[in-house]
Design a protein around this motif. Structure first.
Motif, PDB file in Angstrom:
ATOM      1  N   VAL A   1       0.850  -1.190   0.000  1.00 12.22           N
ATOM      2  CA  VAL A   1       0.000   0.000   0.000  1.00 12.22           C
ATOM      3  C   VAL A   1       0.885   1.240   0.000  1.00 12.22           C
ATOM      4  O   VAL A   1       0.581   2.233  -0.667  1.00 12.22           O
ATOM      5  N   LEU A   2       1.995   1.163   0.733  1.00  9.81           N
ATOM      6  CA  LEU A   2       2.921   2.294   0.780  1.00  9.81           C
ATOM      7  C   LEU A   2       3.424   2.627  -0.620  1.00  9.81           C
ATOM      8  O   LEU A   2       3.482   3.801  -1.003  1.00  9.81           O
TER       9      LEU A   2
ATOM     10  N   VAL B   1     -10.695   6.217   5.713  1.00  6.63           N
ATOM     11  CA  VAL B   1     -11.305   4.924   5.385  1.00  6.63           C
ATOM     12  C   VAL B   1     -10.580   4.372   4.154  1.00  6.63           C
ATOM     13  O   VAL B   1     -10.734   4.914   3.052  1.00  6.63           O
ATOM     14  N   PRO B   2      -9.766   3.322   4.323  1.00  7.43           N
ATOM     15  CA  PRO B   2      -8.924   2.849   3.218  1.00  7.43           C
ATOM     16  C   PRO B   2      -9.684   2.536   1.925  1.00  7.43           C
ATOM     17  O   PRO B   2      -9.219   2.892   0.841  1.00  7.43           O
ATOM     18  N   MET B   3     -10.842   1.905   2.006  1.00  7.46           N
ATOM     19  CA  MET B   3     -11.583   1.569   0.782  1.00  7.46           C
ATOM     20  C   MET B   3     -12.067   2.837   0.066  1.00  7.46           C
ATOM     21  O   MET B   3     -12.014   2.917  -1.158  1.00  7.46           O
ATOM     22  N   VAL B   4     -12.501   3.820   0.818  1.00  6.59           N
ATOM     23  CA  VAL B   4     -12.919   5.092   0.211  1.00  6.59           C
ATOM     24  C   VAL B   4     -11.703   5.791  -0.396  1.00  6.59           C
ATOM     25  O   VAL B   4     -11.764   6.318  -1.509  1.00  6.59           O
TER      26      VAL B   4
ATOM     27  N   GLN C   1      -9.065   4.426  -1.590  1.00  2.00           N
ATOM     28  CA  GLN C   1      -8.708   3.717  -2.822  1.00  2.00           C
ATOM     29  C   GLN C   1      -9.605   4.175  -3.974  1.00  2.00           C
ATOM     30  O   GLN C   1      -9.122   4.436  -5.076  1.00  2.00           O
ATOM     31  N   GLN C   2     -10.890   4.309  -3.722  1.00  5.74           N
ATOM     32  CA  GLN C   2     -11.817   4.754  -4.763  1.00  5.74           C
ATOM     33  C   GLN C   2     -11.527   6.194  -5.185  1.00  5.74           C
ATOM     34  O   GLN C   2     -11.573   6.514  -6.376  1.00  5.74           O
ATOM     35  N   VAL C   3     -11.216   7.042  -4.225  1.00  5.08           N
ATOM     36  CA  VAL C   3     -10.893   8.441  -4.540  1.00  5.08           C
ATOM     37  C   VAL C   3      -9.619   8.502  -5.382  1.00  5.08           C
ATOM     38  O   VAL C   3      -9.549   9.219  -6.394  1.00  5.08           O
ATOM     39  N   LYS C   4      -8.605   7.730  -4.986  1.00  8.95           N
ATOM     40  CA  LYS C   4      -7.355   7.710  -5.762  1.00  8.95           C
ATOM     41  C   LYS C   4      -7.617   7.246  -7.192  1.00  8.95           C
ATOM     42  O   LYS C   4      -7.122   7.861  -8.149  1.00  8.95           O
ATOM     43  N   LEU C   5      -8.395   6.175  -7.338  1.00  5.88           N
ATOM     44  CA  LEU C   5      -8.662   5.659  -8.687  1.00  5.88           C
ATOM     45  C   LEU C   5      -9.435   6.674  -9.529  1.00  5.88           C
ATOM     46  O   LEU C   5      -9.162   6.830 -10.716  1.00  5.88           O
ATOM     47  N   PHE C   6     -10.388   7.367  -8.911  1.00  4.27           N
ATOM     48  CA  PHE C   6     -11.140   8.378  -9.652  1.00  4.27           C
ATOM     49  C   PHE C   6     -10.203   9.474 -10.164  1.00  4.27           C
ATOM     50  O   PHE C   6     -10.215   9.813 -11.357  1.00  4.27           O
ATOM     51  N   PHE C   7      -9.384  10.030  -9.275  1.00  2.00           N
ATOM     52  CA  PHE C   7      -8.528  11.143  -9.680  1.00  2.00           C
ATOM     53  C   PHE C   7      -7.396  10.690 -10.602  1.00  2.00           C
ATOM     54  O   PHE C   7      -7.005  11.426 -11.510  1.00  2.00           O
ATOM     55  N   LEU C   8      -6.878   9.483 -10.403  1.00  2.62           N
ATOM     56  CA  LEU C   8      -5.873   8.959 -11.333  1.00  2.62           C
ATOM     57  C   LEU C   8      -6.487   8.761 -12.722  1.00  2.62           C
ATOM     58  O   LEU C   8      -5.838   9.006 -13.737  1.00  2.62           O
TER      59      LEU C   8
END
Length: 122
Positions: free
Chosen positions: A2-3, A73-76, A78-85
């Motif tokens: 994850v790091l 919240v790790p799952m949220v 992850q979703q935010v990172k994927l959206f912006f990426l």
């Protein structure tokens, strides 16, 4: 792991912070904005305000990526990172079509690599 995905996402964020600074404050500077974008002084002056607007949007992308990295919240996150990426990847593709292929390599490729890492490791 994850790091590692967070570090790759942070790298993409830092690229967009650099673009924010480049477009909002260094657009007309001969050694930065004008050289990087291959502009005459006259054209840089004429498009300065448009560049500031573009830079602000790049800042929003950087902030969104940072939000994803530090979301409690790790799952949220992850979703935010994927959206912006995904947004960065798309913007880089649009830039490649309108500005030059180099934009794809600077924006889209790092975002896609980070996105793969986020999917694989969180």
């Amino acid at each position: 792991m994850v790091l590692l995905s967070n570090l790759l996402t942070l790298l993409v964020s830092l690229i967009h912070i650099y673009i924010l600074l480049l477009e909002t404050t260094l657009w007309t500077h001969p050694a930065y904005g004008r050289k990087i974008f291959r502009m005459t002084e006259e054209f840089a002056q004429q498009t300065r305000l448009l560049a500031v607007n573009q830079g602000v949007y790049n800042g929003f992308l950087a902030l969104g990526l940072l939000w994803g990295i530090w979301h409690p919240v790790p799952m949220v996150g992850q979703q935010v990172k994927l959206f912006f990426l995904g947004c960065v990847s798309f913007a880089g593709g649009a830039g490649a079509l309108t500005v030059g292929r180099r934009v794809f390599w600077v924006q889209s490729v790092p975002a896609m690599v980070a996105g793969i890492a986020v999917v694989a490791w969180g």
